[in-house]
Each structure stands twice: as structure tokens, then as C-alpha cells.
Design a protein around this motif. Structure first.
Motif, PDB file in Angstrom:
ATOM      1  N   ALA A 137      73.545 -55.378 -31.271  1.00 13.48           N
ATOM      2  CA  ALA A 137      73.270 -55.667 -29.892  1.00 13.48           C
ATOM      3  C   ALA A 137      71.946 -56.629 -29.871  1.00 13.48           C
ATOM      4  O   ALA A 137      71.914 -57.528 -29.249  1.00 13.48           O
ATOM      5  N   CYS A 138      71.448 -56.722 -30.772  1.00 14.68           N
ATOM      6  CA  CYS A 138      70.278 -57.497 -30.973  1.00 14.68           C
ATOM      7  C   CYS A 138      70.836 -58.739 -31.304  1.00 14.68           C
ATOM      8  O   CYS A 138      70.230 -60.019 -30.967  1.00 14.68           O
ATOM      9  N   THR A 139      71.770 -59.092 -32.206  1.00 11.44           N
ATOM     10  CA  THR A 139      72.271 -60.336 -32.489  1.00 11.44           C
ATOM     11  C   THR A 139      73.056 -60.787 -31.463  1.00 11.44           C
ATOM     12  O   THR A 139      72.973 -61.987 -31.197  1.00 11.44           O
ATOM     13  N   PHE A 140      73.613 -59.810 -30.477  1.00 18.88           N
ATOM     14  CA  PHE A 140      74.249 -60.561 -29.487  1.00 18.88           C
ATOM     15  C   PHE A 140      73.184 -61.210 -28.263  1.00 18.88           C
ATOM     16  O   PHE A 140      73.577 -62.275 -27.819  1.00 18.88           O
ATOM     17  N   ILE A 141      72.155 -60.619 -28.199  1.00 10.53           N
ATOM     18  CA  ILE A 141      71.016 -60.888 -27.427  1.00 10.53           C
ATOM     19  C   ILE A 141      70.587 -62.214 -27.912  1.00 10.53           C
ATOM     20  O   ILE A 141      70.350 -63.300 -27.129  1.00 10.53           O
ATOM     21  N   VAL A 142      70.399 -62.454 -29.322  1.00 11.00           N
ATOM     22  CA  VAL A 142      70.199 -63.589 -29.873  1.00 11.00           C
ATOM     23  C   VAL A 142      70.983 -64.866 -29.784  1.00 11.00           C
ATOM     24  O   VAL A 142      70.653 -66.082 -29.594  1.00 11.00           O
ATOM     25  N   LEU A 143      72.095 -64.379 -29.697  1.00 12.17           N
ATOM     26  CA  LEU A 143      73.293 -65.228 -29.766  1.00 12.17           C
ATOM     27  C   LEU A 143      73.494 -66.010 -28.427  1.00 12.17           C
ATOM     28  O   LEU A 143      73.901 -67.215 -28.103  1.00 12.17           O
ATOM     29  N   GLY A 144      72.872 -65.440 -27.450  1.00  9.58           N
ATOM     30  CA  GLY A 144      72.914 -65.797 -26.047  1.00  9.58           C
ATOM     31  C   GLY A 144      71.425 -66.600 -25.654  1.00  9.58           C
ATOM     32  O   GLY A 144      71.292 -66.913 -24.373  1.00  9.58           O
ATOM     33  N   ALA A 179      81.833 -63.941 -29.857  1.00 15.59           N
ATOM     34  CA  ALA A 179      80.567 -63.363 -29.440  1.00 15.59           C
ATOM     35  C   ALA A 179      79.522 -64.332 -28.978  1.00 15.59           C
ATOM     36  O   ALA A 179      78.822 -64.277 -28.067  1.00 15.59           O
ATOM     37  N   ILE A 180      79.683 -65.538 -29.652  1.00 12.98           N
ATOM     38  CA  ILE A 180      78.813 -66.789 -29.240  1.00 12.98           C
ATOM     39  C   ILE A 180      79.032 -66.965 -27.852  1.00 12.98           C
ATOM     40  O   ILE A 180      78.159 -67.346 -27.056  1.00 12.98           O
ATOM     41  N   ALA A 181      80.339 -67.357 -27.663  1.00 17.30           N
ATOM     42  CA  ALA A 181      80.729 -67.979 -26.278  1.00 17.30           C
ATOM     43  C   ALA A 181      80.504 -66.876 -25.220  1.00 17.30           C
ATOM     44  O   ALA A 181      80.064 -67.136 -24.046  1.00 17.30           O
ATOM     45  N   ALA A 182      80.711 -65.583 -25.517  1.00 17.16           N
ATOM     46  CA  ALA A 182      80.652 -64.311 -24.481  1.00 17.16           C
ATOM     47  C   ALA A 182      79.011 -64.205 -24.314  1.00 17.16           C
ATOM     48  O   ALA A 182      78.901 -64.034 -23.146  1.00 17.16           O
ATOM     49  N   ALA A 183      78.088 -64.185 -25.300  1.00 22.99           N
ATOM     50  CA  ALA A 183      76.982 -64.213 -24.830  1.00 22.99           C
ATOM     51  C   ALA A 183      76.199 -65.287 -24.162  1.00 22.99           C
ATOM     52  O   ALA A 183      75.042 -65.275 -23.416  1.00 22.99           O
ATOM     53  N   ASN A 184      76.601 -66.417 -24.296  1.00 19.88           N
ATOM     54  CA  ASN A 184      76.413 -67.679 -23.321  1.00 19.88           C
ATOM     55  C   ASN A 184      76.919 -67.661 -22.014  1.00 19.88           C
ATOM     56  O   ASN A 184      76.362 -68.562 -21.046  1.00 19.88           O
ATOM     57  N   LEU A 185      78.281 -67.243 -22.032  1.00 22.72           N
ATOM     58  CA  LEU A 185      78.873 -67.281 -20.589  1.00 22.72           C
ATOM     59  C   LEU A 185      78.125 -66.852 -19.352  1.00 22.72           C
ATOM     60  O   LEU A 185      78.157 -67.790 -18.330  1.00 22.72           O
ATOM     61  N   PRO A 186      77.248 -65.881 -19.310  1.00 19.72           N
ATOM     62  CA  PRO A 186      76.588 -65.557 -17.970  1.00 19.72           C
ATOM     63  C   PRO A 186      75.508 -66.590 -17.452  1.00 19.72           C
ATOM     64  O   PRO A 186      75.410 -66.714 -16.466  1.00 19.72           O
ATOM     65  N   PHE A 187      75.069 -67.440 -18.391  1.00 25.70           N
ATOM     66  CA  PHE A 187      73.984 -68.443 -18.533  1.00 25.70           C
ATOM     67  C   PHE A 187      74.688 -69.736 -17.812  1.00 25.70           C
ATOM     68  O   PHE A 187      74.085 -70.349 -17.192  1.00 25.70           O
ATOM     69  N   PHE A 188      75.989 -69.926 -18.204  1.00 26.93           N
ATOM     70  CA  PHE A 188      76.542 -71.153 -17.856  1.00 26.93           C
ATOM     71  C   PHE A 188      77.587 -71.095 -16.661  1.00 26.93           C
ATOM     72  O   PHE A 188      78.017 -72.141 -16.316  1.00 26.93           O
ATOM     73  N   ASN A 189      77.440 -69.856 -16.020  1.00 23.79           N
ATOM     74  CA  ASN A 189      78.485 -69.511 -15.009  1.00 23.79           C
ATOM     75  C   ASN A 189      78.040 -68.983 -13.950  1.00 23.79           C
ATOM     76  O   ASN A 189      77.333 -67.862 -14.181  1.00 23.79           O
TER      77      ASN A 189
END
Length: 101
Positions: free
Chosen positions: A80-87, A14-24
Motif C-alpha cells: 500500500a505504501c509503495t502504491f502511494i509512492v508510485l502515485g 500499478a504505476i499507471a493505476a496509481a497515477n490515473l486518478p490525478f491525470f483524469n
């Protein structure tokens, strides 16, 4: 697979997936687009899609371990809120950090 290992695995993914759109700058890290930089709405749609992918993986791991527990709307709202915070770290690096030089 142990319950603890499955929980940590889902959290790491989840941490990797939440940040993936911003690093790619590719859509879902697979499809190159004609833009030099992806617009924010495309990145947000990717976050929603990746939220469902990680959720499906979590449900699959839970079903593999044993009985899958029914969830109510509160679970989905909190996850969903946690996923947003992880990103948030990826968002900071992409949009709020000023380039030096």
C-alpha cells in the motif's frame, strides 16, 4: 507466463493505476461527474479502489504461474505504501506544479 514478466507487468500496471486518478477527471476513468475538477477525497478513494484492483490482478497472475503464497499484514502495508509512492508524480503534476502563463 514467466515470473519475471508477470512481476514487471504488475509493476507497470500499478504505476499507471496509481497515477490515473490525478491525470483524469472522470471517476475511475469511466464515469463523468458534474464537477469541473474532482476533489482530493474522491481521488484518494479511487487510489484505494485501484490498489485492490491491481492486487487482485497480481494474485491472479501469481495463481496462474503456480502456487499462491500466503501473505501477512506486512506485505499489505508495504504494498500500500509503495502504491502511494508510485502515485506521487501524478500528485505533483496535479497539485504542486504551478501553471505558467
Amino acid at each position: 507466463m514467466d515470473v519475471s514478466i508477470a512481476g514487471w507487468l504488475v509493476l507497470a500496471i500499478a504505476i499507471a493505476a496509481a497515477n490515473l486518478p490525478f491525470f483524469n477527471d472522470k471517476v475511475l476513468a469511466l464515469v463523468p461527474v458534474g464537477w469541473q475538477r474532482k476533489p482530493l477525497p474522491v481521488r484518494l478513494l479511487e487510489i484505494v479502489a485501484l490498489y485492490f484492483v491491481v492486487g487482485a490482478l497480481g494474485f491472479a497472475l501469481e495463481a496462474n504461474i503456480g502456487t499462491r503464497f500466503p501473505q501477512t499484514w506486512e506485505f499489505y502495508a508495504i504494498s500500500a505504501c509503495t502504491f502511494i509512492v508510485l502515485g506521487f508524480p501524478g500528485f505533483i503534476v496535479r497539485y504542486l506544479r504551478k501553471p505558467h502563463g
